[in-house]
Design a protein around this motif. Structure first.
Motif, short mmCIF file in Angstrom:
data_model
loop_
_atom_site.label_atom_id
_atom_site.label_comp_id
_atom_site.label_asym_id
_atom_site.label_seq_id
_atom_site.Cartn_x
_atom_site.Cartn_y
_atom_site.Cartn_z
N ASN A 177 64.89 85.14 33.64
CA ASN A 177 66.24 85.22 33.09
C ASN A 177 67.05 86.31 33.79
O ASN A 177 66.49 87.26 34.33
CB ASN A 177 66.18 85.55 31.59
CG ASN A 177 65.48 84.48 30.80
OD1 ASN A 177 65.52 83.30 31.13
ND2 ASN A 177 64.81 84.90 29.74
N ASN A 178 68.38 86.15 33.76
CA ASN A 178 69.32 87.17 34.25
C ASN A 178 69.11 87.49 35.73
O ASN A 178 69.09 88.65 36.14
CB ASN A 178 69.21 88.46 33.42
CG ASN A 178 69.39 88.18 31.94
OD1 ASN A 178 70.31 87.47 31.55
ND2 ASN A 178 68.50 88.73 31.12
N ILE A 179 68.98 86.45 36.53
CA ILE A 179 68.73 86.59 37.97
C ILE A 179 69.97 86.17 38.75
O ILE A 179 70.63 85.19 38.41
CB ILE A 179 67.54 85.71 38.40
CG1 ILE A 179 66.25 86.15 37.73
CG2 ILE A 179 67.39 85.68 39.92
CD1 ILE A 179 65.66 87.44 38.24
N ALA A 180 70.29 86.91 39.81
CA ALA A 180 71.34 86.52 40.76
C ALA A 180 70.66 86.18 42.08
O ALA A 180 69.89 86.99 42.61
CB ALA A 180 72.34 87.64 40.94
N ILE A 181 70.93 84.99 42.58
CA ILE A 181 70.35 84.54 43.85
C ILE A 181 71.45 84.61 44.89
O ILE A 181 72.51 84.00 44.74
CB ILE A 181 69.78 83.13 43.71
CG1 ILE A 181 68.67 83.11 42.65
CG2 ILE A 181 69.26 82.63 45.05
CD1 ILE A 181 68.16 81.74 42.29
N GLY A 182 71.24 85.37 45.95
CA GLY A 182 72.25 85.63 46.96
C GLY A 182 72.58 84.43 47.82
O GLY A 182 71.86 83.43 47.86
N ALA A 183 73.70 84.56 48.54
CA ALA A 183 74.18 83.50 49.42
C ALA A 183 73.15 83.21 50.51
O ALA A 183 72.56 84.12 51.08
CB ALA A 183 75.51 83.90 50.05
N ASN A 184 72.92 81.93 50.74
CA ASN A 184 72.00 81.43 51.77
C ASN A 184 70.55 81.89 51.59
O ASN A 184 69.78 81.87 52.54
CB ASN A 184 72.50 81.80 53.17
CG ASN A 184 73.83 81.16 53.47
OD1 ASN A 184 74.03 79.98 53.21
ND2 ASN A 184 74.76 81.94 53.99
N ALA A 185 70.19 82.29 50.39
CA ALA A 185 68.81 82.69 50.12
C ALA A 185 67.91 81.46 50.16
O ALA A 185 68.31 80.36 49.79
CB ALA A 185 68.71 83.36 48.75
N VAL A 186 66.68 81.66 50.60
CA VAL A 186 65.67 80.61 50.60
C VAL A 186 64.56 81.08 49.66
O VAL A 186 63.78 81.97 49.99
CB VAL A 186 65.12 80.33 52.02
CG1 VAL A 186 64.02 79.28 51.96
CG2 VAL A 186 66.25 79.90 52.94
N VAL A 187 64.54 80.48 48.46
CA VAL A 187 63.62 80.92 47.41
C VAL A 187 62.49 79.91 47.31
O VAL A 187 62.70 78.77 46.89
CB VAL A 187 64.35 81.05 46.06
CG1 VAL A 187 63.42 81.59 44.99
CG2 VAL A 187 65.60 81.91 46.18
N ASN A 188 61.28 80.34 47.72
CA ASN A 188 60.12 79.44 47.67
C ASN A 188 58.94 80.07 46.95
O ASN A 188 57.81 79.61 47.08
CB ASN A 188 59.73 78.99 49.07
CG ASN A 188 59.34 80.15 49.96
OD1 ASN A 188 59.43 81.31 49.56
ND2 ASN A 188 58.93 79.84 51.18
N LYS A 189 59.19 81.14 46.20
CA LYS A 189 58.15 81.75 45.38
C LYS A 189 58.75 82.20 44.06
O LYS A 189 59.96 82.38 43.95
CB LYS A 189 57.47 82.91 46.10
CG LYS A 189 58.38 84.10 46.35
CD LYS A 189 57.64 85.20 47.07
CE LYS A 189 58.59 86.38 47.30
NZ LYS A 189 57.96 87.48 47.97
N SER A 190 57.92 82.38 43.06
CA SER A 190 58.37 82.75 41.72
C SER A 190 58.83 84.21 41.67
O SER A 190 58.27 85.06 42.36
CB SER A 190 57.26 82.54 40.70
OG SER A 190 56.96 81.17 40.58
#
Length: 193
Positions: A152-165
């Motif tokens: 919860n309450n997470i900001a994911i940055g521009a062009n981020a590649v999220v492949n893990k928890s």
């Protein structure tokens, strides 16, 4: 997931608040008729389709459901959205027109703010897709994939590649591959919560 008429109304109110859309007076209603907000129109259609899919698929309602699917497909193609039903919780705010591709197995909590050129999907032939918590901000160009969980309450940055928890609340994550950058106060990014 919308389970009844009251859920449907609550979802619409939460989405309206998230998008910053005020209740219409006579002048704004006239302007809305001439030049409708296409994203709000998309989200209203999405929620209505979810309601009919989950609660009203028998008899005459089957015709209404079929019409809504056709309408939803057309507006999705027009705006560049590939967003299946029953993925987002209440308070969804799609910020811009542009390509947004979401896997149907994805689950996103309430108050998600999502920008264009975002992709959330499965990976490596698996049907398991990401599960995102409440109050998640997804910046333009983010790619989120695999059998992962975002707190919860997470900001994911521009062009981020999220492949893990990422299981720690109130974090900003960014980069390729994504990593935790710093603690944040999500209410400074998602203003309506």
């Amino acid at each position: 997931m919308i389970q009844n008429k009251q859920n449907y109304i609550d979802y619409l109110k939460a989405d309206q608040k998230a998008l910053g859309i005020q209740n219409l007076n006579l002048i704004s209603y006239f302007i809305e008729c001439i030049s409708p907000n296409q994203i709000w129109k998309f989200q209203k259609t999405l929620r209505k389709l979810e309601y009919y899919h989950n609660c009203k698929r028998h008899g005459f309602n089957k015709l209404v459901y079929t019409y809504l699917r056709f309408k939803f497909k057309n507006i999705s193609l027009k705006l560049g959205f590939s967003i299946p039903i029953n993925v987002f919780g209440p308070g969804l705010a799609i910020v811009h027109y542009g390509t947004i591709v979401i896997n149907s197995n994805t689950k996103v909590g309430k108050n998600c703010r999502i920008h264009a050129c975002t992709n959330i999907g499965a990976s490596g032939g698996s049907k398991k897709a990401p599960k995102l918590g409440d109050n998640v901000y997804i910046a333009p160009g983010a790619k989120i994939y695999g059998d992962i969980e975002i707190a919860n309450n997470i900001a994911i940055g521009a062009n981020a590649v999220v492949n893990k928890s990422f299981t720690e609340d109130s974090m900003m994550i960014a980069g390729n591959p994504a990593k935790a950058i710093k603690k944040i106060d999500i209410t400074k990014i998602i203003k309506h919560i």
